[in-house]
Design a protein around this motif. Structure first.
Motif, PDB file in Angstrom:
ATOM      1  N   MET A   1       0.819  -1.217   0.000  1.00  2.96           N
ATOM      2  CA  MET A   1       0.000   0.000   0.000  1.00  2.96           C
ATOM      3  C   MET A   1       0.854   1.268   0.000  1.00  2.96           C
ATOM      4  SD  MET A   1      -3.106  -0.720  -0.356  1.00  2.96           S
ATOM      5  CE  MET A   1      -3.814   0.871   0.032  1.00  2.96           C
ATOM      6  N   TRP A   2       2.013   1.205   0.643  1.00  3.14           N
ATOM      7  CA  TRP A   2       2.887   2.368   0.668  1.00  3.14           C
ATOM      8  C   TRP A   2       3.301   2.762  -0.747  1.00  3.14           C
ATOM      9  CZ3 TRP A   2       4.228   6.529   3.022  1.00  3.14           C
ATOM     10  CH2 TRP A   2       5.439   7.178   2.736  1.00  3.14           C
ATOM     11  N   GLU A   3       3.595   1.739  -1.567  1.00  5.70           N
ATOM     12  CA  GLU A   3       4.005   2.015  -2.942  1.00  5.70           C
ATOM     13  C   GLU A   3       2.900   2.721  -3.718  1.00  5.70           C
ATOM     14  OE1 GLU A   3       4.355  -0.822  -1.416  1.00  5.70           O
ATOM     15  OE2 GLU A   3       6.464  -1.456  -1.544  1.00  5.70           O
ATOM     16  N   ILE A   4       1.649   2.295  -3.490  1.00 11.66           N
ATOM     17  CA  ILE A   4       0.516   2.930  -4.174  1.00 11.66           C
ATOM     18  C   ILE A   4       0.361   4.375  -3.709  1.00 11.66           C
ATOM     19  CG2 ILE A   4      -1.979   2.884  -4.516  1.00 11.66           C
ATOM     20  CD1 ILE A   4      -0.558   0.661  -5.960  1.00 11.66           C
ATOM     21  N   PHE A   5       0.543   4.607  -2.408  1.00 11.78           N
ATOM     22  CA  PHE A   5       0.463   5.969  -1.868  1.00 11.78           C
ATOM     23  C   PHE A   5       1.524   6.862  -2.499  1.00 11.78           C
ATOM     24  CE2 PHE A   5       2.086   9.051   1.284  1.00 11.78           C
ATOM     25  CZ  PHE A   5       0.949   9.835   1.434  1.00 11.78           C
ATOM     26  N   VAL A   6       2.744   6.345  -2.586  1.00 10.44           N
ATOM     27  CA  VAL A   6       3.832   7.108  -3.212  1.00 10.44           C
ATOM     28  C   VAL A   6       3.488   7.428  -4.664  1.00 10.44           C
ATOM     29  CG1 VAL A   6       6.241   6.993  -3.993  1.00 10.44           C
ATOM     30  CG2 VAL A   6       5.633   6.212  -1.694  1.00 10.44           C
ATOM     31  N   ALA A   7       2.940   6.430  -5.391  1.00  9.76           N
ATOM     32  CA  ALA A   7       2.575   6.635  -6.789  1.00  9.76           C
ATOM     33  C   ALA A   7       1.526   7.735  -6.932  1.00  9.76           C
ATOM     34  CB  ALA A   7       2.051   5.324  -7.386  1.00  9.76           C
ATOM     35  N   ILE A   8       0.533   7.741  -6.034  1.00  8.59           N
ATOM     36  CA  ILE A   8      -0.528   8.756  -6.088  1.00  8.59           C
ATOM     37  C   ILE A   8       0.029  10.145  -5.793  1.00  8.59           C
ATOM     38  CG2 ILE A   8      -2.637   9.572  -4.957  1.00  8.59           C
ATOM     39  CD1 ILE A   8      -3.405   6.607  -4.589  1.00  8.59           C
ATOM     40  N   SER A  38      11.804   7.169  -4.976  1.00  9.67           N
ATOM     41  CA  SER A  38      11.188   6.084  -5.744  1.00  9.67           C
ATOM     42  C   SER A  38      12.229   5.194  -6.411  1.00  9.67           C
ATOM     43  CB  SER A  38      10.235   6.657  -6.804  1.00  9.67           C
ATOM     44  OG  SER A  38      10.940   7.413  -7.770  1.00  9.67           O
ATOM     45  N   ASN A  39      13.420   5.720  -6.706  1.00 11.37           N
ATOM     46  CA  ASN A  39      14.463   4.900  -7.305  1.00 11.37           C
ATOM     47  C   ASN A  39      14.879   3.767  -6.368  1.00 11.37           C
ATOM     48  OD1 ASN A  39      14.353   7.069  -9.119  1.00 11.37           O
ATOM     49  ND2 ASN A  39      16.487   6.779  -9.697  1.00 11.37           N
ATOM     50  N   GLU A  40      14.898   4.074  -5.066  1.00  6.66           N
ATOM     51  CA  GLU A  40      15.230   3.040  -4.088  1.00  6.66           C
ATOM     52  C   GLU A  40      14.036   2.127  -3.838  1.00  6.66           C
ATOM     53  OE1 GLU A  40      16.746   4.815  -0.552  1.00  6.66           O
ATOM     54  OE2 GLU A  40      18.316   5.948  -1.592  1.00  6.66           O
ATOM     55  N   LEU A  41      12.849   2.685  -3.900  1.00  9.87           N
ATOM     56  CA  LEU A  41      11.634   1.917  -3.621  1.00  9.87           C
ATOM     57  C   LEU A  41      11.293   0.959  -4.744  1.00  9.87           C
ATOM     58  CD1 LEU A  41       9.274   1.663  -1.572  1.00  9.87           C
ATOM     59  CD2 LEU A  41       8.070   3.374  -2.907  1.00  9.87           C
ATOM     60  N   PHE A  42      11.339   1.430  -5.995  1.00 13.33           N
ATOM     61  CA  PHE A  42      10.952   0.615  -7.144  1.00 13.33           C
ATOM     62  C   PHE A  42      12.148   0.033  -7.896  1.00 13.33           C
ATOM     63  CE2 PHE A  42       7.394   3.957  -7.399  1.00 13.33           C
ATOM     64  CZ  PHE A  42       6.581   3.242  -6.534  1.00 13.33           C
ATOM     65  N   GLY A  43      13.332   0.647  -7.718  1.00 12.13           N
ATOM     66  CA  GLY A  43      14.467   0.331  -8.576  1.00 12.13           C
ATOM     67  C   GLY A  43      14.592   1.409  -9.639  1.00 12.13           C
ATOM     68  N   GLU A 222       3.786  -6.768 -12.558  1.00  5.98           N
ATOM     69  CA  GLU A 222       4.033  -6.417 -11.161  1.00  5.98           C
ATOM     70  C   GLU A 222       4.070  -4.911 -10.954  1.00  5.98           C
ATOM     71  OE1 GLU A 222       5.293 -10.413 -12.098  1.00  5.98           O
ATOM     72  OE2 GLU A 222       5.910  -8.489 -12.966  1.00  5.98           O
ATOM     73  N   ALA A 223       4.538  -4.202 -11.960  1.00  2.00           N
ATOM     74  CA  ALA A 223       4.666  -2.751 -11.835  1.00  2.00           C
ATOM     75  C   ALA A 223       3.389  -2.008 -12.196  1.00  2.00           C
ATOM     76  CB  ALA A 223       5.812  -2.255 -12.726  1.00  2.00           C
ATOM     77  N   MET A 224       2.446  -2.668 -12.851  1.00  2.94           N
ATOM     78  CA  MET A 224       1.270  -1.977 -13.363  1.00  2.94           C
ATOM     79  C   MET A 224       0.415  -1.290 -12.296  1.00  2.94           C
ATOM     80  SD  MET A 224       1.671  -1.930 -16.485  1.00  2.94           S
ATOM     81  CE  MET A 224       0.152  -1.081 -16.882  1.00  2.94           C
ATOM     82  N   PRO A 225       0.226  -1.863 -11.097  1.00  2.00           N
ATOM     83  CA  PRO A 225      -0.575  -1.140 -10.083  1.00  2.00           C
ATOM     84  C   PRO A 225       0.003   0.236  -9.760  1.00  2.00           C
ATOM     85  CG  PRO A 225      -0.327  -3.424  -9.442  1.00  2.00           C
ATOM     86  CD  PRO A 225       0.570  -3.223 -10.632  1.00  2.00           C
ATOM     87  N   PHE A 226       1.339   0.334  -9.651  1.00  2.00           N
ATOM     88  CA  PHE A 226       1.962   1.626  -9.373  1.00  2.00           C
ATOM     89  C   PHE A 226       1.761   2.574 -10.552  1.00  2.00           C
ATOM     90  CE2 PHE A 226       5.152  -1.656  -7.799  1.00  2.00           C
ATOM     91  CZ  PHE A 226       4.492  -1.849  -6.592  1.00  2.00           C
ATOM     92  N   PHE A 227       1.959   2.043 -11.763  1.00  2.00           N
ATOM     93  CA  PHE A 227       1.820   2.857 -12.965  1.00  2.00           C
ATOM     94  C   PHE A 227       0.392   3.387 -13.112  1.00  2.00           C
ATOM     95  CE2 PHE A 227       5.462   0.510 -15.366  1.00  2.00           C
ATOM     96  CZ  PHE A 227       6.376   1.119 -14.526  1.00  2.00           C
TER      97      PHE A 227
END
Length: 273
Positions: A1-8, A38-43, A222-227
């Motif tokens: 969920m944190w990743e989705i929050f960051v994406a938003i 995000s570079n550290e979070l997602f790569g 795997e990356a699509m939810p963030f995108f």
């Protein structure tokens, strides 16, 4: 969920700042590079692909708001012209004339800009110098000769295109340079803003699609939810920002945005020093 929050949140930052004359790059450095990382979070590669996606969301917002105009430019639908009787309205060739200078320079120096100019200090310099250009536009602009985007001349289109080359320097801001340039060339603030947004779509879409091809292999399930979260966020907030900005620019002009840019530049320099 944190990743989705960051994406938003990053989509929000992109949507609110991409088309306002305040530098989306400067805001991304503060919010992403210094806070969310995000570079550290997602790569690195996924983060780069993500930034492409949220920019596409912002571009789509312009297309939606100016849909009738784009259909008219492409000859697919006629719209009422605000140009005087007997005068041609905005056409595709004027857009191309405005695009060419920055497009040519951007392609020629893309690698150099990416490798050498994307630093906090260079962004701060762009914010400062761009702010003074905006103040100059408010103080020195000539009498308005072009009230609406349909009255723009080829000479003005080329002039705006040449001034847009300044935005290749990170932090300068595409909309900040082109709106300032348009005003200095005798356009109304609304005409300059409309031309800026219309012209932004092909140049941003072209540059973004080239990067999509480059990072295509990283558009994984795997990356699509963030995108998707970032794309929707950028689209919604860009839609709001553009509509609000077009109403605001005629009232407050550019100086308040310029002052904000100077403050932002100071914050950036304070962070790195």
């Amino acid at each position: 969920m944190w990743e989705i929050f960051v994406a938003i949140v990053l989509g929000l930052v992109e949507g609110l700042t991409e088309f306002a004359p305040v530098s989306s790059t400067g805001h991304m450095i503060i919010v992403d590079d210094f806070l969310f990382k995000s570079n550290e979070l997602f790569g690195d590669e996924i983060a780069n692909a993500f930034k492409i996606i949220i920019q596409l969301g912002s571009i789509l917002a312009v297309v939606v708001l100016f849909w009738s105009r784009f259909m008219d430019l492409l000859g697919l639908k006629k719209m009422d012209s605000s140009a005087p009787a007997g005068q041609k309205k905005l056409n595709l060739l004027q857009i191309i004339v405005g695009l060419l200078p920055a497009a040519v320079l951007g392609l020629a120096f893309e690698d150099y800009i990416d490798d050498h100019l994307f630093s906090v200090k260079t962004v701060a310099i762009g914010l400062f110098i761009g702010a003074f250009l905006m103040i100059a536009a408010d103080k020195l602009h000539p009498k308005i000769k072009t009230e609406t985007v349909d009255q723009i001349t080829y000479k003005q289109a080329l002039g705006v295109g040449l001034i847009q080359c300044l935005s290749l320097w990170p932090g300068f801001s595409r909309s900040g340079s082109t709106i300032s340039g348009g005003v200095l060339l005798g356009m109304s603030y609304r005409a300059a803003a409309d031309f800026t947004f219309i012209m932004a779509v092909p140049i941003m879409a072209g540059a973004t699609l080239l990067k999509v091809v480059k990072y295509w292999s990283f558009f994984t399930p795997e990356a699509m939810p963030f995108f998707i979260a970032g794309f929707i966020s950028a689209f919604v907030f860009a839609l709001f920002c553009i509509k609000y900005f077009l109403k605001l620019i005629e009232k407050i002009k550019l100086t308040p945005f310029a002052i904000y840019r100077i403050v932002l530049a100071i914050i950036l320099l304070f962070i790195v020093w």
